[in-house]
Motif scaffolding. Structure first.
Motif, PDB file in Angstrom:
ATOM      1  N   MET A  86      43.265  45.594  37.049  1.00 41.26           N
ATOM      2  CA  MET A  86      42.716  45.664  38.415  1.00 41.26           C
ATOM      3  C   MET A  86      41.216  45.376  38.406  1.00 41.26           C
ATOM      4  N   ASP A  87      40.506  45.909  37.401  1.00 43.32           N
ATOM      5  CA  ASP A  87      39.069  45.672  37.297  1.00 43.32           C
ATOM      6  C   ASP A  87      38.792  44.190  37.092  1.00 43.32           C
ATOM      7  N   LEU A  88      39.556  43.549  36.231  1.00 41.26           N
ATOM      8  CA  LEU A  88      39.364  42.124  35.974  1.00 41.26           C
ATOM      9  C   LEU A  88      39.648  41.297  37.230  1.00 41.26           C
ATOM     10  N   LEU A  89      40.724  41.625  37.942  1.00 44.30           N
ATOM     11  CA  LEU A  89      41.034  40.925  39.195  1.00 44.30           C
ATOM     12  C   LEU A  89      39.923  41.116  40.229  1.00 44.30           C
ATOM     13  N   ARG A  90      39.449  42.332  40.352  1.00 45.34           N
ATOM     14  CA  ARG A  90      38.387  42.625  41.317  1.00 45.34           C
ATOM     15  C   ARG A  90      37.140  41.797  41.009  1.00 45.34           C
ATOM     16  N   ARG A  91      36.776  41.754  39.742  1.00 44.35           N
ATOM     17  CA  ARG A  91      35.589  40.997  39.354  1.00 44.35           C
ATOM     18  C   ARG A  91      35.755  39.506  39.668  1.00 44.35           C
ATOM     19  N   CYS A  92      36.956  38.978  39.381  1.00 43.85           N
ATOM     20  CA  CYS A  92      37.196  37.535  39.593  1.00 43.85           C
ATOM     21  C   CYS A  92      37.349  37.165  41.060  1.00 43.85           C
ATOM     22  N   TYR A  93      38.158  37.927  41.792  1.00 42.99           N
ATOM     23  CA  TYR A  93      38.543  37.492  43.126  1.00 42.99           C
ATOM     24  C   TYR A  93      37.809  38.186  44.264  1.00 42.99           C
ATOM     25  N   VAL A  94      37.291  39.366  44.037  1.00 45.53           N
ATOM     26  CA  VAL A  94      36.544  40.049  45.092  1.00 45.53           C
ATOM     27  C   VAL A  94      35.051  39.788  44.915  1.00 45.53           C
TER      28      VAL A  94
ATOM     29  N   ILE B  53      34.337  33.871  34.751  1.00 47.11           N
ATOM     30  CA  ILE B  53      34.976  34.480  33.587  1.00 47.11           C
ATOM     31  C   ILE B  53      33.966  34.687  32.457  1.00 47.11           C
ATOM     32  N   LYS B  54      33.105  33.716  32.224  1.00 40.04           N
ATOM     33  CA  LYS B  54      32.143  33.849  31.123  1.00 40.04           C
ATOM     34  C   LYS B  54      31.206  35.023  31.370  1.00 40.04           C
ATOM     35  N   ASP B  55      30.806  35.262  32.624  1.00 37.47           N
ATOM     36  CA  ASP B  55      29.934  36.393  32.936  1.00 37.47           C
ATOM     37  C   ASP B  55      30.660  37.724  32.763  1.00 37.47           C
ATOM     38  N   ILE B  56      31.933  37.740  33.135  1.00 37.52           N
ATOM     39  CA  ILE B  56      32.739  38.955  32.954  1.00 37.52           C
ATOM     40  C   ILE B  56      32.877  39.267  31.472  1.00 37.52           C
ATOM     41  N   ALA B  57      33.155  38.244  30.676  1.00 33.43           N
ATOM     42  CA  ALA B  57      33.303  38.432  29.232  1.00 33.43           C
ATOM     43  C   ALA B  57      32.034  39.031  28.636  1.00 33.43           C
ATOM     44  N   ILE B  58      30.892  38.512  29.048  1.00 31.32           N
ATOM     45  CA  ILE B  58      29.620  39.023  28.538  1.00 31.32           C
ATOM     46  C   ILE B  58      29.431  40.481  28.949  1.00 31.32           C
ATOM     47  N   GLU B  59      29.668  40.784  30.234  1.00 34.11           N
ATOM     48  CA  GLU B  59      29.508  42.158  30.725  1.00 34.11           C
ATOM     49  C   GLU B  59      30.409  43.137  29.996  1.00 34.11           C
ATOM     50  N   LEU B  60      31.642  42.701  29.717  1.00 33.96           N
ATOM     51  CA  LEU B  60      32.610  43.587  29.076  1.00 33.96           C
ATOM     52  C   LEU B  60      32.511  43.572  27.553  1.00 33.96           C
TER      53      LEU B  60
ATOM     54  N   THR C 248      39.057  36.948  27.303  1.00 35.25           N
ATOM     55  CA  THR C 248      38.997  37.231  28.743  1.00 35.25           C
ATOM     56  C   THR C 248      39.867  36.246  29.514  1.00 35.25           C
ATOM     57  N   TYR C 249      39.815  34.969  29.135  1.00 36.88           N
ATOM     58  CA  TYR C 249      40.698  33.981  29.762  1.00 36.88           C
ATOM     59  C   TYR C 249      42.162  34.341  29.515  1.00 36.88           C
ATOM     60  N   SER C 250      42.478  34.755  28.305  1.00 40.04           N
ATOM     61  CA  SER C 250      43.861  35.124  27.973  1.00 40.04           C
ATOM     62  C   SER C 250      44.317  36.323  28.796  1.00 40.04           C
ATOM     63  N   ALA C 251      43.424  37.305  28.959  1.00 39.41           N
ATOM     64  CA  ALA C 251      43.771  38.487  29.764  1.00 39.41           C
ATOM     65  C   ALA C 251      44.051  38.077  31.208  1.00 39.41           C
TER      66      ALA C 251
END
Length: 183
Positions: A131-139, A144-151, A158-161
């Motif tokens: 849910m957190d990954l979806l929220r970050r991407c779509y809301v 994806i690269k920024d999410i990967a860095i943050e996490l 991250t792409y695989s997830a």
């Protein structure tokens, strides 16, 4: 009632008609654009331009005709215009592939409420991390690269997830639609 007051009343009715039709079909138009344009922000920009074009051209729309088909056509031209402006970037889809996608979308029956309800149920079944990954991407519309860095994760991981989450949602949607269609 004076002619000016009558003109304003007619304009208000026409404005209301436009807003009702756009509200009824906006999700389908957005789905078309997002199917043709892989970058979320580009797709949203195209949708905004499409809405403006629909508004500007609404006086040419015939009330007895199909608003959704008309709106999809205007959206398709907006996508083509966008692509011409970005010719330096590689195109993900050719116009021919885009036309095939649009033809398939046009054949899809209208029932967004049913599909959205099933999707909402599927999303509720996801775990907290998904849910957190979806929220970050779509809301939040993070890349994806920024999410990967943050996490603190790898870009590939991250792409695989995200891929697993999308597959899980797709499978859940298919199961939900199949269950609804069973007698």
């Amino acid at each position: 009632m004076s002619d000016a007051a009558s003109d304003i009343s007619d304009m208000d009715d026409r404005n209301r008609e436009f807003l009702v039709l756009l509200g009824r079909h906006e999700l389908q138009v957005a789905a078309c654009v997002h199917a043709l344009v892989p970058d979320w922000q580009d797709a949203e920009d195209i949708l905004q331009e499409t809405r403006l074009s629909l508004w500007r051209e609404f006086d040419k729309f015939q009330p007895e005709s199909d608003f959704l088909a008309w709106a999809r056509t205007i959206a398709r031209y907006a996508v083509r215009t966008h692509r011409k402006q970005l010719q330096r970037k590689p195109l993900v889809l050719s116009d021919e592939v885009g036309d095939l996608i649009m033809a398939q979308i046009a054949k899809t029956p209208e029932s967004p409420d049913r599909r959205l309800a099933i999707l909402a149920g599927c999303v509720k079944k996801l775990g907290v991390d998904a849910m957190d990954l979806l929220r970050r991407c779509y809301v939040e519309r993070q890349k994806i690269k920024d999410i990967a860095i943050e996490l603190g994760r790898s870009l590939t991981g991250t792409y695989s997830a995200m891929s697993r989450i999308r597959r899980e949602l797709l499978d859940c949607m298919r199961d939900g639609l199949r269950r609804e269609d069973e007698p």
